[in-house]
Design a protein around this motif. Sequence first.
Motif: not given
Length: 364
Positions: A23, A43-44, A65, A69, A99, A286, A327
């Motif tokens: 992660d 969330h994002d 999130h 990444f 996350h 998730g 998700h």
Amino acid sequence: MKIKELLTTLDEMAPLAYAEDFDNVGLLVGDANAEATGILVCHDALETVINEAINKKCNLVVCFHPIIFKGLKKITGANYVERSILKAIKNDIAIYAVHTSLDNHKEGVNKIFCDALGLINTKILVPKQNFIQKLMTYTIPSNAETLRKALFTAGAGTIGNYNNCSYNSEGFSTYQGNENSHPTIGIKGELTQTKEIKIEVIFERHLQPKILKALFANHLYEEVAYEIYDLQNTHQNIGIGMIGELEKPINETEFILMVKNQMQCGSIKHSPLLGKSIKRVAVLGGSGSFAINNAKQAGADVFLTADLKYHNFYEAENQLLLADIGHFESERFTKNYIVDFLKKKIPNFAIIFSEENTNPVKYL
């Protein structure tokens, strides 16, 4: 208040040490020494969210999130990730992701999931491994209580619902200091024998620097004898997924409709109904196909997760009901939890719930 002062509170909510190795959590973009003007929780951290942060005068975006990444070799605005990062940098906005740090927390993503469904008697579905260490050290009886208390204060000695846990055994030690030694007991150059107590405590791996600092600060000896071991024990209060129970069993169709309503799902994909009542429920917010066997072994009647592929549904093998609820939907209430936590910890600071719906999946 500087952003770096807020990072301590964020780490308390979702310790970075709990995150999975794959992660990318913590402060991803921004200057920790900048003065914080407000926190926008989302969330994002998409470009639309960064625009919202600008409009609401928040220079710290806390997202679930991580927007970054995988490794980036260039930032030119060619895709949604690069556009978001560029916008944040140009406007001095920091981005912090939680996350799997929150996924693995016992009060985190999966407890939130369980609470939304009214589950009771919850526990971790896949406990974290290779996360516990043991310290063994030796001191004179008169120093033992002081040393134990210091180790407990530093975070050692917690096992499940118990704290201040240690094992102590009596023995004796021998030593002989050289001409440069300054022994607390005995005379340098002479063989000394004294009574000692061996103290054994366990602790979470990431606490090792803090534990050793407490050991050295509270031990009487010039040279502190100690040993640290990695343990194979799983950590029952840290890990991914959760299993709990409904107060009363219900049939499969009623259960699926209840989940659809409570989690506000556009649709639910599931394996064939088995004609059984649902009582024990496993969840994993998730992508959770890797934990299907864990749910079986835990005796779950149903496993709720997301991102299941075609062949994953075969893995139910008539042993449990598998359901893919989406998700975003499986993590839907995570940002509510983050906002509530931060408002309690920092009551006189601007903490704003993002109004942007960043779910990329739509239903007809």
